[in-house]
Scaffold this motif. Structure first.
Motif, PDB file in Angstrom:
ATOM      1  N   TRP A  35     -42.490 -38.154   8.614  1.00 15.31           N
ATOM      2  CA  TRP A  35     -41.395 -39.113   8.067  1.00 15.31           C
ATOM      3  C   TRP A  35     -41.914 -39.571   6.840  1.00 15.31           C
ATOM      4  CZ3 TRP A  35     -42.181 -43.743   5.713  1.00 15.31           C
ATOM      5  CH2 TRP A  35     -41.420 -44.650   5.487  1.00 15.31           C
ATOM      6  N   LYS A  70     -33.622 -43.817   7.496  1.00 17.65           N
ATOM      7  CA  LYS A  70     -33.456 -42.997   8.703  1.00 17.65           C
ATOM      8  C   LYS A  70     -33.379 -41.593   8.736  1.00 17.65           C
ATOM      9  CE  LYS A  70     -31.267 -44.214  13.098  1.00 17.65           C
ATOM     10  NZ  LYS A  70     -32.724 -44.925  13.444  1.00 17.65           N
ATOM     11  N   SER A 102     -34.077 -37.517  10.918  1.00 12.67           N
ATOM     12  CA  SER A 102     -34.403 -36.848  12.159  1.00 12.67           C
ATOM     13  C   SER A 102     -35.085 -35.626  11.753  1.00 12.67           C
ATOM     14  CB  SER A 102     -32.583 -36.576  12.601  1.00 12.67           C
ATOM     15  OG  SER A 102     -32.203 -35.754  11.663  1.00 12.67           O
ATOM     16  N   GLU A 146     -34.985 -38.095  17.086  1.00 17.48           N
ATOM     17  CA  GLU A 146     -34.771 -39.041  16.082  1.00 17.48           C
ATOM     18  C   GLU A 146     -35.693 -40.388  16.313  1.00 17.48           C
ATOM     19  OE1 GLU A 146     -30.492 -39.936  14.589  1.00 17.48           O
ATOM     20  OE2 GLU A 146     -30.925 -41.547  15.560  1.00 17.48           O
ATOM     21  N   THR A 169     -36.675 -44.193  16.609  1.00 11.73           N
ATOM     22  CA  THR A 169     -36.360 -45.509  16.900  1.00 11.73           C
ATOM     23  C   THR A 169     -36.550 -46.527  15.868  1.00 11.73           C
ATOM     24  OG1 THR A 169     -38.276 -46.263  18.001  1.00 11.73           O
ATOM     25  CG2 THR A 169     -36.482 -45.092  19.651  1.00 11.73           C
ATOM     26  N   PRO A 170     -36.065 -47.697  16.009  1.00 12.75           N
ATOM     27  CA  PRO A 170     -36.091 -48.831  14.702  1.00 12.75           C
ATOM     28  C   PRO A 170     -37.627 -49.138  14.895  1.00 12.75           C
ATOM     29  CG  PRO A 170     -33.988 -49.419  16.035  1.00 12.75           C
ATOM     30  CD  PRO A 170     -34.815 -47.886  16.516  1.00 12.75           C
ATOM     31  N   GLU A 219     -39.371 -46.301  13.506  1.00 12.64           N
ATOM     32  CA  GLU A 219     -39.367 -46.320  11.664  1.00 12.64           C
ATOM     33  C   GLU A 219     -39.997 -47.310  11.173  1.00 12.64           C
ATOM     34  OE1 GLU A 219     -37.119 -44.596   9.749  1.00 12.64           O
ATOM     35  OE2 GLU A 219     -35.747 -43.577  10.719  1.00 12.64           O
TER      36      GLU A 219
END
Length: 362
Positions: A144, A160, A162, A223, A225-226, A229
């Motif tokens: 990330w 955001k 992926s 991906e 999730t909140p 992240e």
């Protein structure tokens, strides 16, 4: 406040061990030492309590802190009962330093070096992971961060991201081989002693086992999730890390409990390591929780330590012995017989009146 350190040379330490008839435990830095007694040596009464704790220790607490100040290592020994903690280190002059500390002092030092001036994060991310899943979790965070930096360089910031294909695995290998502790994976690898070799097949499988709190499967890959992240944003650029190791003797073997603390942006979390089952538990934490961990670990060590068991056994034996009538030794003189001042008859032990004439015994 901790007391001023007592500084002595090795010869004085060995003298105290000899004078006290101490047998250093396997946890002691003096383990296996057999000093010869020197009767002409000056005895240090103020030194003996410190040496006794460090030599016949029930447990030791080791701390390694990686921070902007560099690497700081520290070791504290516990012995002689709960609450007796002595820090021992050798300075650049080769002198041994002893200083009595408290449990809170250890936690305070860790807090200061980790900059724990923040309240616990209000995030529910407590979860248990296998070793492989934990490594995939680190890979996601570093992956990330890579994407975040590239988006900033390309002037296309996007919060955001992926992951497609084997991007997390590639990120993991780049990160762990770089040895750059500004990234999370190499920072943790300096403190984590578990297996850090992960095949691609095992990595893919472990990614599937990662908690749905952090990641979810999509048609094109993965991906965050909140919550995932948010954790990546907080731990992506770690500020400091710490490893606490509590060593104790249990069933005549040295047992260690390890805790790794990670300080990120607005967050402090700990990794509880279960090396027997090769599991890692990620938990939200704070400075008071570190102090609580140290307290309970040392309390448990004091109950299982051989020195404590021997001390309790001795105390119990002493109490039993005191409650029983003691036989008279051969060298102990028999109590002298007493006679009545009125009639001259021998008096019974403990009698208040003569059985012959009734005279009161004074």
């Amino acid at each position: 406040m901790a007391e001023e350190a007592l500084r002595v040379d090795t010869k004085q330490i060995m003298g105290c061990i000899a004078d006290g008839g101490l047998t250093p435990s396997a946890l002691s830095p003096f383990h296996g030492v057999e000093p010869a007694a020197e009767k002409s040596r000056e005895r240090r009464a103020d030194l003996m309590p410190f040496v006794k704790v460090v030599a016949e220790t029930l447990a030791s607490v080791g701390m390694i802190v990686l921070s902007p100040e560099g690497v700081v290592t520290s070791r504290v020994y516990a012995g002689g009962g709960r609450g007796v903690l002595v820090r021992h280190w050798i300075d650049h002059n080769g002198l041994h330093n002893f200083r009595r500390v408290q449990e809170k002092d250890i936690a305070d030092e860790a807090s200061q070096r980790l900059m724990l001036d923040i309240p616990p994060a209000r995030l529910d991310y407590d979860t248990k992971m296998s070793e492989a899943t934990f490594l995939s979790f680190l890979a996601l965070i570093d992956g990330w961060r890579e994407k975040k930096l590239l988006s900033l360089i390309g002037r296309k910031p996007d919060g955001k991201f992926s992951f497609t294909g084997d991007e997390p695995y590639d990120s993991f290998h780049r990160s762990i081989t770089s040895k750059d502790v500004r990234w999370l994976t190499p920072l943790v690898s300096m403190l984590y002693t578990g297996d850090q070799v992960l095949s691609l097949a095992l990595f893919r499988e472990s990614l599937k086992n990662l908690s749905p709190k952090f990641i979810q499967k999509t048609d094109g890959g993965w991906e965050l999730t909140p919550l995932g992240e948010e954790l990546c944003a907080m731990l992506g650029a770690p500020l400091a890390a710490m490893k606490l190791t509590v060593s104790m003797i249990k069933n005549e073997a040295i047992v260690e409990e390890n805790l790794i603390g990670l300080r990120g942006m607005g967050i402090f979390c700990v990794l509880e390591l279960d090396e027997k089952n090769r599991e890692i538990t990620l938990k939200n934490s704070s400075a008071p929780m570190i102090e609580q961990y140290i307290h309970f670990s040392l309390a448990k060590a004091s109950k299982t330590g051989p020195a404590e068991a021997a001390r309790k056994s001795t105390e119990d034996a002493s109490k039993d012995l005191a409650s029983q009538p003691q036989p008279r030794t051969a060298t102990e003189p028999a109590p002298a017989k007493k006679f009545c001042s009125g009639c001259g008859k021998p008096l019974q032990p403990g009698a208040k009146f003569c059985s012959g004439c009734g005279t009161k015994i004074t």
